[in-house]
Design an enzyme around this catalytic site. Structure first.
Site, short mmCIF file in Angstrom:
data_model
loop_
_atom_site.label_atom_id
_atom_site.label_comp_id
_atom_site.label_asym_id
_atom_site.label_seq_id
_atom_site.Cartn_x
_atom_site.Cartn_y
_atom_site.Cartn_z
N TRP A 72 0.82 -1.22 0.00
CA TRP A 72 0.00 0.00 0.00
C TRP A 72 0.86 1.26 0.00
O TRP A 72 0.45 2.28 -0.57
CB TRP A 72 -0.98 -0.02 1.16
CG TRP A 72 -2.05 -1.07 0.98
CD1 TRP A 72 -2.26 -2.16 1.76
CD2 TRP A 72 -3.03 -1.14 -0.08
NE1 TRP A 72 -3.31 -2.90 1.26
CE2 TRP A 72 -3.80 -2.31 0.15
CE3 TRP A 72 -3.33 -0.34 -1.18
CZ2 TRP A 72 -4.85 -2.69 -0.69
CZ3 TRP A 72 -4.38 -0.72 -2.02
CH2 TRP A 72 -5.13 -1.87 -1.78
N ASP A 83 -1.52 6.77 6.43
CA ASP A 83 -2.62 5.91 5.99
C ASP A 83 -2.89 4.93 7.12
O ASP A 83 -2.11 4.01 7.37
CB ASP A 83 -2.18 5.18 4.71
CG ASP A 83 -3.17 4.09 4.27
OD1 ASP A 83 -4.20 3.90 4.94
OD2 ASP A 83 -2.88 3.44 3.25
N LYS A 94 -12.04 -1.41 6.26
CA LYS A 94 -11.19 -2.40 6.91
C LYS A 94 -11.61 -2.57 8.36
O LYS A 94 -11.91 -3.66 8.80
CB LYS A 94 -9.72 -1.98 6.83
CG LYS A 94 -9.22 -1.68 5.42
CD LYS A 94 -9.15 -2.92 4.56
CE LYS A 94 -9.04 -2.64 3.07
NZ LYS A 94 -7.80 -2.03 2.64
C1 LIG Z 1 -7.31 -1.38 1.48
C2 LIG Z 1 -6.27 -0.37 1.68
C3 LIG Z 1 -6.15 0.72 0.81
C4 LIG Z 1 -6.98 0.91 -0.44
O1 LIG Z 1 -8.31 1.05 -0.17
P1 LIG Z 1 -9.42 1.05 -1.34
O2 LIG Z 1 -10.60 1.56 -0.58
O3 LIG Z 1 -9.59 -0.36 -1.79
O4 LIG Z 1 -8.96 1.96 -2.40
C5 LIG Z 1 -5.17 1.65 1.09
N1 LIG Z 1 -4.36 1.52 2.15
C6 LIG Z 1 -4.45 0.48 2.99
C7 LIG Z 1 -3.52 0.38 4.15
C8 LIG Z 1 -5.41 -0.50 2.79
O5 LIG Z 1 -5.49 -1.52 3.63
#
Ligand SMILES: *Cc1c(COP(=O)(O)O)cnc(C)c1O
Length: 364
Positions: free
Chosen positions: A103, A175, A199
Site C-alpha cells: 500500500w 494511511d 477495513k
Molecule cells: C485497502 C487499503 C487501501 C486501499 O483502499 P481502497 O478503498 O480499496 O482503495 C489503502 N491503504 C491500505 C492500508 C489499505 O489496507
C-alpha cells in the site's frame, strides 16, 4: 450463533460488530420514526444532519481530535487518497515516503505523478517483513510531508507508536486504513490521517480524513477537480455534494459502540489479547511460521506460511471446509492471512487456533 454468521477473516470489507448490525437492522425500514430508511433520506434533512454531526462528534471524542483539525467524510476508497494527499499537500513539490509494502508502494506510484518523491526508508530488502528505522531520516528541508502506511494490510507490519518517523519538524501523513481506531492515537503528532473505513470500521465507499486546518489550501492547481480539494469538504462539513450517507450512518454507530466499550485503550487491550492467541500458537507451531519480525507484527493482519505453496493451499481449503472464510494470503506474501480487526470476536481467533492445532497434529 443467532444468525449463523461465519468467522470472516477478510482483509476488507470485513466484519462489523454484531450489536451494530442488529441496530441497523432494527432501523432499516423506518429510521427512528422518520418514516424512511437512511438510504432514502435527503442528505440536507435535519434527521441526516444529526446523524452526520453525531458521527463527527463521537469520532472526535473517541480519538481526542484537537479543535484545529477538520474531520472529513470523503467518498471513494483509500486509492483516491493516494492522489488527494499529494494534490493538496504538495507546495514545494517534494515529499518523502517510507516504503513498507504494497500500500505504500501504491501511494508512492501515485504521488510521483504530482511531484518529486523521495523514498527515505524501505524494508524492500526483506520482502517488507519489518518496519525500517525512521529515527534519523534524510529529509530535504523543502519536503512538504513525510508519508507512512501505518499498518501494511498485506504484509502484516505495524509502526508501533515509538517507531513512528522522526519527521524533523515536517508534516507527518499516515494511511491508517487497516488499523484505524484499533489503538489510541495522538492526533497532534500528525498533519493528516486518513483511513478507508471498510477495513476496521464500516461498509466500503468512504474514507475519513483528519487534517490540520493550516494544511487545507485553496491555491491548488486550477485543474484540481473540485471534489478532490480537501477545502471543498472542509468548508461544507462534508456535505458539498451528496455524501455516502449510508457509510456515515454505519460508521457513526461503530464510533458510539467503541465509546460505550470504554474507548480505544480498551479496544487496544482486547486487540492485544486476541492477536497474542494467534501469535503464541504460530511461535510454537512446527508447521506454520509468521512472516513478520516479532516487534513489528500487526495486531490486525497476521500473515503466516508453511513454506510450501501446495501445503498452504491445502490448509486454506481445509479452513474453508471448516467454516472459516477468507484466509488465503495475498499473492505477494503467499500462505495464509488472518485479518483480525476490532470486530473479530476473540472466540473467532480461538476457534481458528484450535482448528490449526488439530490440523497440524493430523498432518504432522
Ligand atoms: C485497502 C487499503 C487501501 C486501499 O483502499 P481502497 O478503498 O480499496 O482503495 C489503502 N491503504 C491500505 C492500508 C489499505 O489496507
Amino acid at each position: 450463533m443467532k444468525y449463523d454468521r461465519t468467522f470472516n477473516f477478510s482483509a476488507g470489507p470485513a466484519m462489523m460488530p454484531e450489536p451494530v448490525l442488529e441496530e441497523i437492522k432494527e432501523e432499516l425500514l423506518n429510521y427512528r420514526g422518520s418514516g424512511m430508511s437512511v438510504m432514502e433520506m435527503s442528505h440536507r434533512s435535519k434527521v441526516f444532519q444529526q446523524i452526520r454531526d453525531e458521527a463527527e462528534a463521537d469520532l472526535r471524542k473517541l480519538m481526542g481530535i484537537p479543535d484545529n483539525y477538520k474531520v472529513l467524510f470523503v467518498q471513494g476508497g483509500g486509492t483516491l487518497q493516494f492522489a488527494m494527499v499529494p494534490m493538496n499537500l504538495l507546495k514545494n513539490g517534494v515529499a518523502c515516503y517510507v516504503e513498507t509494502g504494497n500500500w505504500s508502494k501504491k501511494a508512492i506510484a501515485e504521488a510521483k505523478k504530482y511531484g518529486d518523491v523521495k523514498v527515505v526508508a524501505s524494508s524492500k530488502d526483506e520482502n517488507f517483513s519489518y518496519i525500517p528505522d525512521c529515527s534519523d531520516l534524510d529529509i530535504p528541508d523543502n519536503a512538504d510531508y513525510v508519508y507512512i502506511c501505518e499498518n501494511e494490510t498485506i504484509n502484516g507490519t505495524t509502526f508501533s507508536v515509538d517507531k513512528l518517523p522522526n519527521t524533523k519538524g515536517h508534516v507527518l501523513v499516515s494511511d491508517q486504513s487497516s488499523m484505524f481506531l484499533s489503538r489510541p492515537c495522538d492526533v497532534s503528532k500528525y498533519g493528516l490521517i486518513w483511513a478507508g473505513v471498510q477495513k476496521n470500521v464500516g461498509p466500503a465507499g468512504m474514507s475519513v480524513v483528519i487534517v490540520r486546518e493550516d494544511l487545507i489550501r485553496d491555491d491548488l492547481d486550477p485543474k484540481t477537480p473540485i471534489y478532490m480539494k480537501y477545502k471543498t469538504h472542509a468548508d461544507a462539513d462534508s456535505l458539498y455534494n451528496t455524501p455516502n450517507c449510508w457509510a456515515i450512518y454505519c460508521c457513526g454507530k461503530v464510533f458510539k459502540y467503541l465509546l460505550n466499550l470504554g474507548g480505544l485503550e480498551v479496544m487496544e487491550k482486547m486487540n492485544q489479547e486476541k492477536a497474542k492467541i494467534l501469535y503464541d500458537y504460530l511461535d510454537s507451531s512446527k508447521l506454520f511460521k509468521g512472516s513478520v519480525r516479532a516487534e513489528d507484527r500487526s495486531l490486525m493482519n497476521v500473515p503466516f506460511v508453511t513454506g510450501d505453496a501446495d501445503k498452504d493451499a491445502a490448509v486454506v481449503a481445509a479452513t474453508k471446509e471448516a467454516g472459516f472464510d477468507n484466509l488465503k494470503g495475498h499473492k505477494s506474501v503467499g500462505g495464509l492471512r488472518a485479518s483480525i480487526y476490532n470486530a473479530m470476536p476473540k472466540e473467532g481467533v480461538e476457534a481458528l487456533v484450535k482448528f490449526l492445532k488439530e490440523y497440524e497434529e493430523k498432518n504432522a
